[in-house]
Design an enzyme around this catalytic site. Structure first.
Site, short mmCIF file in Angstrom:
data_model
loop_
_atom_site.label_atom_id
_atom_site.label_comp_id
_atom_site.label_asym_id
_atom_site.label_seq_id
_atom_site.Cartn_x
_atom_site.Cartn_y
_atom_site.Cartn_z
N SER A 20 0.80 -1.24 0.00
CA SER A 20 0.00 0.00 0.00
C SER A 20 0.83 1.28 0.00
O SER A 20 0.27 2.36 -0.24
CB SER A 20 -0.94 0.03 1.20
OG SER A 20 -2.00 -0.86 0.99
N TYR A 67 -3.94 -2.61 -10.43
CA TYR A 67 -3.85 -2.43 -8.97
C TYR A 67 -2.89 -3.43 -8.33
O TYR A 67 -2.03 -3.08 -7.53
CB TYR A 67 -5.26 -2.56 -8.37
CG TYR A 67 -5.27 -2.58 -6.85
CD1 TYR A 67 -5.20 -1.40 -6.12
CD2 TYR A 67 -5.32 -3.79 -6.15
CE1 TYR A 67 -5.18 -1.42 -4.73
CE2 TYR A 67 -5.31 -3.82 -4.76
CZ TYR A 67 -5.23 -2.63 -4.06
OH TYR A 67 -5.21 -2.66 -2.68
N VAL A 115 1.16 -3.80 3.78
CA VAL A 115 1.10 -5.12 4.44
C VAL A 115 2.36 -5.95 4.18
O VAL A 115 2.49 -7.04 4.73
CB VAL A 115 -0.16 -5.95 4.06
CG1 VAL A 115 -1.41 -5.38 4.70
CG2 VAL A 115 -0.31 -6.10 2.56
N TYR A 158 -4.83 3.77 7.93
CA TYR A 158 -6.20 3.26 8.00
C TYR A 158 -6.84 3.60 9.35
O TYR A 158 -6.72 4.73 9.80
CB TYR A 158 -6.22 1.75 7.68
CG TYR A 158 -5.42 1.48 6.44
CD1 TYR A 158 -5.89 1.90 5.21
CD2 TYR A 158 -4.17 0.90 6.49
CE1 TYR A 158 -5.15 1.73 4.06
CE2 TYR A 158 -3.42 0.71 5.35
CZ TYR A 158 -3.92 1.13 4.14
OH TYR A 158 -3.19 0.97 3.02
N LYS A 176 0.43 3.13 -3.02
CA LYS A 176 -0.80 3.89 -3.29
C LYS A 176 -0.54 5.40 -3.24
O LYS A 176 -1.27 6.18 -3.85
CB LYS A 176 -1.88 3.52 -2.27
CG LYS A 176 -2.39 2.09 -2.43
CD LYS A 176 -3.33 1.74 -1.27
CE LYS A 176 -3.84 0.31 -1.40
NZ LYS A 176 -4.55 -0.11 -0.19
#
Ligand code: DON
Length: 304
Positions: free
Chosen positions: A63, A188, A258, A240, A66
């Site tokens: 992530s 993705y 992760v 998050y 991202k």
């Protein structure tokens, strides 16, 4: 400040601590990573570079990528991007479907999986060769041609990516995915499979400590305002439903993955990358958070 001694000391302490985290099992290849790996690397605005432990071993940044896909989409579409994805913390797990239906397919922010899927959709629409152009963009920011995707990790995630498949199809049904969901998911998974080591990461992200400009030749990657907004999003949504906890304990802007990596930034000062694969219950590196908490406490170098 002499970061070398400070980092070495904290590294030794945190390495000796019990690791209360666990490897992620939902991506089969990530469950096979050596859980004892632990690396740290700092790159500062005044040109200090120091690393310790497994800081030259590449890992899956997941992530953290991202942030980079968001930046490329933001450069391509400008503020119009916020019509497709919101800028609020979700307070939910990174892979949650919960809010999407009531919020009509507009993900809470670009860092939860739903938001990153919408960003991948934008890249598919705007770029002719999205996979190659995204990689070229990342390599260009860091002047580093050694950064690559891992086709193995991407395939490993794709095989069991049922939750992301559900998310993407659900958002498509709500009208906020414009391309074929299978193509969006492929891009993705590739983006999440980017691999680099802690030194690559701290060097790459230093431009966000420099108002969006490359350190080497001061080329703008983002405008100052855009850079401010990306840092703000990392601050409020980068971890998050643990973003508040990260701000509270560490006091830096940052992003986790992760794969066990965390990049953290202190604007005008430094970027620091930590990698330790075992994750806490919210999906953030257990020892990575511990290390950064001690680092900002000992150095007193944090935003808050
Ligand atoms: O889509 C996923 O679930 C992963 N490829 C990325 C999730 C992730 O890294 C969340 N970070 N803490």
């Amino acid at each position: 400040m002499d970061f070398k001694d400070i980092i070495q000391d904290i590294y030794k302490n945190v390495k000796a601590m019990e690791d209360c985290g666990a490897l992620p099992t939902y991506i089969p290849d990530l469950a096979e990573v050596d859980p004892n790996k632990f690396g740290v690397h700092i790159t500062t605005m005044d040109c200090q570079n120091y690393g310790v432990g497994d800081c030259y071993q590449k890992f899956s940044i997941q992530s953290i990528a991202k942030v980079l896909s968001l930046i490329l989409a933001y450069k391509l579409l400008g503020a119009k991007i916020w019509e497709r994805v919101d800028v609020e913390p979700s307070g939910n797990a990174f892979n949650s479907l919960l809010q999407l239906e009531v919020e009509k397919g507009i993900p809470r922010n670009p860092f939860i999986n739903a938001g990153a899927l919408v960003i991948a959709d934008i890249l598919l629409s705007e770029l002719e060769h999205p996979k190659a152009e995204f990689l070229a963009f990342v390599r260009d920011i860091s002047n580093n041609e050694n950064i690559n995707y891992s086709s193995q990790i991407a395939a490993s995630e794709k095989e069991v990516g049922f939750r992301n498949i559900a998310l993407c199809n659900f958002i498509k049904s709500l009208g906020n995915i414009k391309n074929n969901p299978a193509d969006v998911l492929d891009l993705y998974f590739d983006i999440c499979s980017l691999e680099m080591h802690c030194k690559d990461l701290s060097e790459l992200f230093l431009f966000l400590a420099n108002n969006g400009k490359k350190i080497t030749d001061k080329t703008p990657i983002l405008t100052e305002t855009q850079s401010k907004r990306i840092n703000a999003l990392m601050q409020t949504c980068g971890f998050y439903d643990e973003s508040g906890e990260f701000a509270f304990r560490v006091g830096l802007t940052g992003k986790s993955g992760v794969g066990g990596g965390i990049i953290a930034i202190y604007p005008d000062k430094y970027a620091i990358a930590v990698w330790s694969p075992k994750l806490n219950k919210k999906g953030n590196s257990y020892k990575g958070m511990k290390f950064l908490e001690e680092f900002t406490s000992v150095t007193n170098l944090s935003i808050f």
